[in-house]
Design an enzyme around this catalytic site. Structure first.
Site, mmCIF file in Angstrom:
data_model
loop_
_atom_site.group_PDB
_atom_site.id
_atom_site.type_symbol
_atom_site.label_atom_id
_atom_site.label_comp_id
_atom_site.label_asym_id
_atom_site.label_seq_id
_atom_site.Cartn_x
_atom_site.Cartn_y
_atom_site.Cartn_z
ATOM 1 N N CYS A 2 0.774 -1.336 -0.075
ATOM 2 C CA CYS A 2 0.082 -0.019 -0.014
ATOM 3 C C CYS A 2 0.940 1.099 -0.057
ATOM 4 O O CYS A 2 1.792 1.373 0.491
ATOM 5 C CB CYS A 2 -0.839 0.085 1.317
ATOM 6 S SG CYS A 2 -1.757 -1.487 1.468
ATOM 7 N N ARG A 27 4.882 0.105 -6.335
ATOM 8 C CA ARG A 27 4.979 -0.982 -5.351
ATOM 9 C C ARG A 27 3.880 -2.110 -5.369
ATOM 10 O O ARG A 27 3.611 -2.986 -4.518
ATOM 11 C CB ARG A 27 4.750 -0.086 -3.830
ATOM 12 C CG ARG A 27 5.498 1.328 -3.731
ATOM 13 C CD ARG A 27 5.394 1.528 -2.495
ATOM 14 N NE ARG A 27 5.757 0.648 -1.184
ATOM 15 C CZ ARG A 27 5.500 0.755 -0.067
ATOM 16 N NH1 ARG A 27 4.763 1.675 0.254
ATOM 17 N NH2 ARG A 27 5.963 -0.315 0.655
ATOM 18 N N TRP A 74 -2.908 -2.604 -1.407
ATOM 19 C CA TRP A 74 -2.515 -3.996 -2.032
ATOM 20 C C TRP A 74 -3.289 -5.122 -1.110
ATOM 21 O O TRP A 74 -2.940 -5.143 0.077
ATOM 22 C CB TRP A 74 -1.059 -4.281 -1.859
ATOM 23 C CG TRP A 74 -0.732 -5.603 -2.495
ATOM 24 C CD1 TRP A 74 -0.783 -5.842 -3.781
ATOM 25 C CD2 TRP A 74 -0.108 -6.844 -1.675
ATOM 26 N NE1 TRP A 74 -0.191 -7.281 -4.062
ATOM 27 C CE2 TRP A 74 0.172 -7.587 -2.649
ATOM 28 C CE3 TRP A 74 0.223 -6.970 -0.595
ATOM 29 C CZ2 TRP A 74 0.788 -8.833 -2.447
ATOM 30 C CZ3 TRP A 74 1.005 -8.002 -0.137
ATOM 31 C CH2 TRP A 74 1.071 -8.947 -1.137
ATOM 32 N N ASN A 100 -1.422 2.056 6.238
ATOM 33 C CA ASN A 100 -0.520 0.778 5.668
ATOM 34 C C ASN A 100 -0.248 0.203 6.874
ATOM 35 O O ASN A 100 0.182 0.492 7.911
ATOM 36 C CB ASN A 100 0.671 1.360 5.374
ATOM 37 C CG ASN A 100 0.617 1.994 3.901
ATOM 38 O OD1 ASN A 100 -0.504 2.113 3.308
ATOM 39 N ND2 ASN A 100 1.563 2.601 3.241
ATOM 40 N N GLY A 101 -0.034 -1.189 6.727
ATOM 41 C CA GLY A 101 0.304 -2.030 7.564
ATOM 42 C C GLY A 101 -0.764 -2.952 8.167
ATOM 43 O O GLY A 101 -1.788 -3.473 7.328
ATOM 44 N N GLU A 482 18.259 -18.674 -6.500
ATOM 45 C CA GLU A 482 17.761 -17.201 -6.823
ATOM 46 C C GLU A 482 17.512 -17.194 -8.479
ATOM 47 O O GLU A 482 16.491 -16.654 -8.836
ATOM 48 C CB GLU A 482 19.139 -16.186 -6.721
ATOM 49 C CG GLU A 482 18.882 -14.923 -7.223
ATOM 50 C CD GLU A 482 17.810 -14.242 -6.614
ATOM 51 O OE1 GLU A 482 16.957 -14.816 -5.817
ATOM 52 O OE2 GLU A 482 17.370 -13.109 -7.156
ATOM 53 N N LYS A 486 13.845 -16.195 -9.561
ATOM 54 C CA LYS A 486 13.456 -15.258 -10.643
ATOM 55 C C LYS A 486 12.479 -15.593 -11.658
ATOM 56 O O LYS A 486 11.726 -14.839 -11.969
ATOM 57 C CB LYS A 486 14.795 -14.760 -11.041
ATOM 58 C CG LYS A 486 15.816 -13.567 -10.719
ATOM 59 C CD LYS A 486 15.448 -12.341 -10.399
ATOM 60 C CE LYS A 486 14.659 -12.408 -8.961
ATOM 61 N NZ LYS A 486 15.216 -11.819 -7.894
ATOM 62 N N GLU A 489 8.696 -15.888 -10.211
ATOM 63 C CA GLU A 489 8.195 -14.540 -9.871
ATOM 64 C C GLU A 489 7.738 -13.805 -11.072
ATOM 65 O O GLU A 489 6.614 -13.401 -11.066
ATOM 66 C CB GLU A 489 8.608 -14.069 -8.844
ATOM 67 C CG GLU A 489 10.087 -13.226 -9.349
ATOM 68 C CD GLU A 489 10.825 -12.436 -8.092
ATOM 69 O OE1 GLU A 489 9.619 -11.802 -7.234
ATOM 70 O OE2 GLU A 489 11.764 -12.110 -7.834
ATOM 71 N N HIS A 505 18.443 -38.651 -4.403
ATOM 72 C CA HIS A 505 17.624 -39.133 -2.910
ATOM 73 C C HIS A 505 15.944 -38.863 -3.388
ATOM 74 O O HIS A 505 15.337 -38.723 -2.155
ATOM 75 C CB HIS A 505 18.212 -38.104 -1.959
ATOM 76 C CG HIS A 505 19.494 -38.462 -1.723
ATOM 77 N ND1 HIS A 505 19.873 -39.942 -1.179
ATOM 78 C CD2 HIS A 505 20.880 -37.647 -1.918
ATOM 79 C CE1 HIS A 505 21.385 -39.788 -1.246
ATOM 80 N NE2 HIS A 505 21.799 -38.536 -1.568
ATOM 81 N N LYS A 604 6.678 -4.730 -4.034
ATOM 82 C CA LYS A 604 8.009 -4.625 -4.062
ATOM 83 C C LYS A 604 8.661 -4.996 -2.413
ATOM 84 O O LYS A 604 9.506 -5.655 -2.481
ATOM 85 C CB LYS A 604 8.182 -3.222 -4.380
ATOM 86 C CG LYS A 604 9.925 -3.104 -4.324
ATOM 87 C CD LYS A 604 10.595 -4.004 -5.252
ATOM 88 C CE LYS A 604 12.120 -3.626 -5.299
ATOM 89 N NZ LYS A 604 12.953 -4.912 -5.719
HETATM 90 C C1 AGP Z 1 12.985 -10.967 -5.232
HETATM 91 O O1 AGP Z 1 12.748 -10.538 -6.356
HETATM 92 C C2 AGP Z 1 11.719 -10.682 -4.405
HETATM 93 N N1 AGP Z 1 11.104 -9.389 -4.741
HETATM 94 C C3 AGP Z 1 11.502 -10.915 -3.025
HETATM 95 O O2 AGP Z 1 12.078 -12.150 -2.443
HETATM 96 C C4 AGP Z 1 12.546 -9.906 -1.971
HETATM 97 O O3 AGP Z 1 14.002 -10.221 -2.028
HETATM 98 C C5 AGP Z 1 12.082 -10.089 -0.412
HETATM 99 O O4 AGP Z 1 10.660 -9.936 -0.222
HETATM 100 C C6 AGP Z 1 13.143 -9.376 0.591
HETATM 101 O O5 AGP Z 1 12.862 -8.117 0.271
HETATM 102 P P1 AGP Z 1 13.632 -7.037 1.132
HETATM 103 O O6 AGP Z 1 15.145 -7.183 0.624
HETATM 104 O O7 AGP Z 1 13.262 -5.505 0.961
HETATM 105 O O8 AGP Z 1 13.701 -7.173 2.482
#
Ligand code: AGP
Length: 609
Positions: A2, A27, A74, A100-101, A482, A486, A489, A505, A604
Site C-alpha cells: 500500500c 509498489r 494491496w 498501511n500495515g 535465486e 527469478k 516470480e 535422493h 515490492k
Molecule cells: C525477489 O525478487 C523478491 N522481490 C523478494 O524475494 C525480496 O527479495 C524479499 O521480499 C526481501 O525483500 P527485502 O530485501 O526488501 O527485505
C-alpha cells in the site's frame, strides 16, 4: 504494498495526491482512493483497479480541495473491492483515514465497536476499525482522538487522518510502517515512501515510531507520544526522481540489470580507498568485540536470503566464525540460540520487510548485536540496527530484485574480509586478492549483459516449457535458488532448485523429456562432481543447459547446450553467473507477455506478515 500520500497547500490536492500515488505505483496495488476536505465537507472516492479508474471518477472540477489524503491498496484483509479500498470513514462521514500495515487485534476492536457503539462496518478490512475508533474518541480534537485510538491498536501502522471539522491539517502516526513528510513551495506533503515526495522536495523528515505528525500548508510538526515537539533535521535524498524512472528501458527490471555493474562498482568505491584498502571503520567493530562473537546468523527473506547463502562460506572462510543462514519468518518464531555473543546480519533491500524487522527485534531482545545490509537509507531496518552497511544499488523499483542481490553479495564479502583482518584470520595478500577480483566484477557483469542476443536465443528456445529446474553445488545452490525464484516470480513457470547431490535422493524421479534442467557449474573445486550430475541427468533423458565458465569444453559436451560466462574466480562467479539467469527470466517473461515489473500477487516490499 500500500501507498499513502497526503497534501495540504494552496494548489489542487486532487492533482498533488494523484501525482504522488502515481509515483508509488511500482509498489503494486489493486485499488485506490482519495479523501478531500472542502467547505466543511469530506469528499471521498475509491475504486478497485488501477489509478486510471479512480482518476476518471474524480475528474469533475467540484471534486477538489486544498487538503486531502490518498491511498493505493494491496489487498490483505478482504478482496480488492471498492468497499475495501481506503480511505475509510467514521460513521458520521466527517473523518477519513488511510492506513498501511496491519491491525492485529482488529477482530476484538471490531466486536467492541459493534456491541458498544452499534457501528455497522462497510468493509472486510482491518483498517476500518481505525476510522471508527477515531470517530468514537473525537471531541473536536483530531490529534487527541488519533492518540486515543492508537493506544488501542496492536500491530504495524502508518495512518493519515483528515477531518471535515479541521480543514487545515492532516494528522498522522506511525508504528513499524514507514512514513515521511516534507515541505515545498506547493505546500506540506506526507507519504509512506520517499519517491512520492521527490518531485517536490529532496529534503524529507523521517517520522519515527510512535511519533505524531501534523502537516499543514506551511509546516510539518512532529511530536513524540507525550506530544513533546521534536526538533527533527531533514534528511537530504541524493537520488532524484529521474533515477526512479525507466530511463529509456522497456521495463525497470532490465534497466536495473543494466545498472548492476554500476551498483557493484559504487558499493566497492564507497568501501575501498585508492589502494584497495577496506574502509569499514564506521561499523565500529573492535577486535575484542569480534573475538567475543561465537556465532553469526544471517537473517533475510527471498532474494536477500540467497545473498546470505552465498556470503556464508565466505565469512566462514575469512573470519572463521560459524554462520547460519535463516529465513526471517522462521527465525523470529523458532526460539533461536541467540546470546550477547551472537551477531545477527540482517539483509534487506527495502529495509521495511516486516519479517526481517521482527526477526531483528527478536534477536535484539535476546542480546545480539545487529549489523544490517540495507539499500534504502533511513529505512526501519537500518534505524533499528547497531551497525549499517548500505549497498549502493540505487532505488530498485521492479518487484524482482536484481541489482540489490549482487550488491548484497559484494557487501557480505567486504564484511567477511573486514572481520577477518580485524581478527587476524585472513592474511593481507589473501584479502588483496579477493578485493582485486571483486574490482573486476563490474566488467565481467557487463560482459554477460552484452551477451543479450545469446540469452534471448536460449529464452526463445525454452520459453514454452512448463517445468524448468535448477541444480548446482556449493554456492551454485544459492545461485540455482535465486535463478529459480527469478523465473517463477516473473514468468509463473513451475520451477524449483536443488543441490545437485540431492537429485538421486528422490527428485531424479521427476526427470522426463519435457523437463528442462539448468546446471550451474561455476565452482572449480566441485567441477568433477557437477559433471557427473549432468551425466546422471542426461542418462535419464533430461534436457540440460549448463551455465559454465568460458572455454569449458567437457561441460558443453555433456550438456545439450551451454551458456558461457567470462572466466573468473569461484568467489566472484555467483555475482557474474546470476546475471545470465536474471536476463533469461526477463526474456522468457517478455515472450510470455507477463507484467514483468509488477508480477501478479507480488509487491515490492512486504511490510505485513
Ligand atoms: C525477489 O525478487 C523478491 N522481490 C523478494 O524475494 C525480496 O527479495 C524479499 O521480499 C526481501 O525483500 P527485502 O530485501 O526488501 O527485505
Amino acid at each position: 504494498m500500500c501507498g499513502i500520500v497526503g497534501y495540504a497547500g494552496a494548489g489542487s490536492a486532487k492533482a498533488m495526491i494523484l501525482s504522488g500515488l502515481r509515483s508509488l505505483e511500482y509498489r503494486g496495488y489493486d485499488s485506490a482512493g482519495i479523501a478531500l476536505v472542502r467547505k466543511g465537507k469530506l469528499l471521498v472516492r475509491k475504486e478497485s483497479g488501477k489509478l486510471d479508474a479512480l482518476e476518471s471518477k474524480v475528474g469533475a472540477a467540484d471534486f477538489d480541495a486544498q487538503l486531502g489524503i490518498g491511498h493505493t491498496r494491496w489487498a490483505t484483509h478482504g478482496a480488492p473491492t471498492r468497499e475495501n479500498a481506503h480511505p475509510h470513514t467514521s460513521v458520521d462521514g466527517r473523518i477519513a483515514i488511510v492506513h498501511n500495515g496491519i491491525i492485529e487485534n482488529f477482530m476484538q476492536l471490531k466486536q467492541e465497536l459493534i456491541t458498544k457503539h452499534g457501528i455497522r462496518f462497510q468493509s472486510e478490512t482491518d483498517s476500518e476499525v481505525i476510522a471508527h475508533l477515531i470517530g468514537v474518541h473525537y471531541r473536536g480534537d483530531l490529534v487527541g482522538a488519533l492518540r486515543a485510538a492508537a493506544k488501542r491498536m496492536h500491530g504495524a501502522y502508518a495512518v493519515a487522518v483528515v477531518c471535515a471539522d479541521e480543514p487545515d491539517q492532516i494528522v498522522a502516526i506511525r508504528k513499524d510502517a514507514p512514513l515521511v513528510a516534507g515541505i515545498c513551495e506547493e505546500g506540506g506533503l506526507l507519504a509512506s515512501d520517499i519517491p512520492a515526495l521527490l518531485k517536490y522536495t529532496r529534503d524529507v523528515y523521517l517520522i519515527e515510531n510512535d511519533e505524531i505528525v501534523i502537516v499543514t500548508k506551511g509546516a510539518v510538526q512532529i511530536f513524540d507520544e507525550e506530544m513533546t515537539r521534536m526538533n527533527r533535521t531533514k534528511t537530504h535524498i541524493d537520488w532524484d526522481a529521474q533515477a526512479a524512472e525507466k530511463g529509456g528501458y522497456e521495463h525497470f527490471m532490465i534497466k536495473e540489470i543494466n545498472e548492476e555493474p554500476m551498483g557493484v562498482r559504487e558499493t566497492l568505491r564507497h568501501r575501498l580507498d585508492a589502494n584497495g584498502e577496506l574502509l569499514l571503520d564506521d561499523l565500529e567493530f573492535t577486535k575484542e568485540e569480534l573475538d567475543a562473537i561465537d556465532r553469526i546468523y544471517i537473517v533475510a527473506c527471498g532474494t536477500a536470503s540467497h545473498a546470505g547463502l552465498v556470503g556464508k562460506p565466505v565469512i566462514e572462510k575469512y573470519a572463521r566464525i560459524p554462520v547460519e543462514v535463516d529465513l526471517s519468518s522462521e527465525f523470529r518464531y523458532r526460539n533461536p540460540i541467540v546470546t550477547e555473543r551472537t551477531l545477527v546480519i540482517c539483509i534487506s533491500q527495502s529495509g521495511e520487510t516486516s519479517d526481517t524487522l521482527e526477526a531483528l527485534r527478536e534477536a535484539k531482545r535476546r542480546g545480539a548485536k545487529i549489523l544490517s545490509i540495507v539499500n534504502v537509507v533511513g529505512s526501519s531496518v537500518a534505524r533499528a540496527s547497531d551497525h549499517v552497511f548500505y549497498t549502493w544499488a540505487g532505488p530498485e523499483i521492479a518487484v524482482a530484485s536484481t541489482k540489490a542481490y549482487t550488491t548484497q553479495i559484494v557487501s557480505l564479502y567486504l564484511i567477511a574480509l573486514h572481520m577477518g583482518r580485524l581478527r587476524g584470520t585472513v592474511k593481507e595478500a589473501e584479502s588483496k586478492k579477493l578485493v582485486g577480483e571483486l574490482l573486476e566484477a563490474p566488467d565481467l557483469i557487463a560482459k554477460v549483459i552484452k551477451d543479450e542476443k545469446r540469452i534471448m536465443e536460449l529464452a526463445k528456445a525454452h520459453y514454452k516449457k512448463e517445468k524448468i529446474f535448477f541444480v548446482g553445488r556449493g554456492s551454485d545452490v544459492a545461485t540455482a535458488q535465486e535463478a529459480s525464484l527469478k523465473l517463477k516470480e516473473i514468468t509463473y513457470i513451475n520451477s524449483f532448485a536443488i543441490a545437485a547431490g540431492e537429485l538421486k535422493h528422490g527428485t531424479i524421479a521427476l526427470i522426463t523429456r519435457d523437463v528442462l534442467f539448468f546446471a550451474v557449474a561455476t565452482q572449480n573445486y566441485l567441477y568433477e562432481k557437477m559433471l557427473s550430475n549432468i551425466e546422471e541427468m542426461k542418462a535419464r533423458q533430461a534436457q540440460v543447459v549448463a551455465v559454465a565458465k568460458k572455454g569449458d569444453k567437457r561441460i558443453s559436451q555433456a550438456a545439450d547446450d551451454t551458456f558461457f560466462f567470462p572466466d573468473c574466480s569461484d568467489e566472484v562467479a555467483p555475482i557474474v553467473a546470476i546475471i545470465f539467469f536474471q536476463m533469461f527470466a526477463y526474456h522468457v517473461a517478455k515472450l510470455r507477455g507477463r507484467n514483468i515489473d509488477q508480477p501478479r500477487n507480488l509487491a515490492k516490499s512486504v511490510t505485513v506478515e
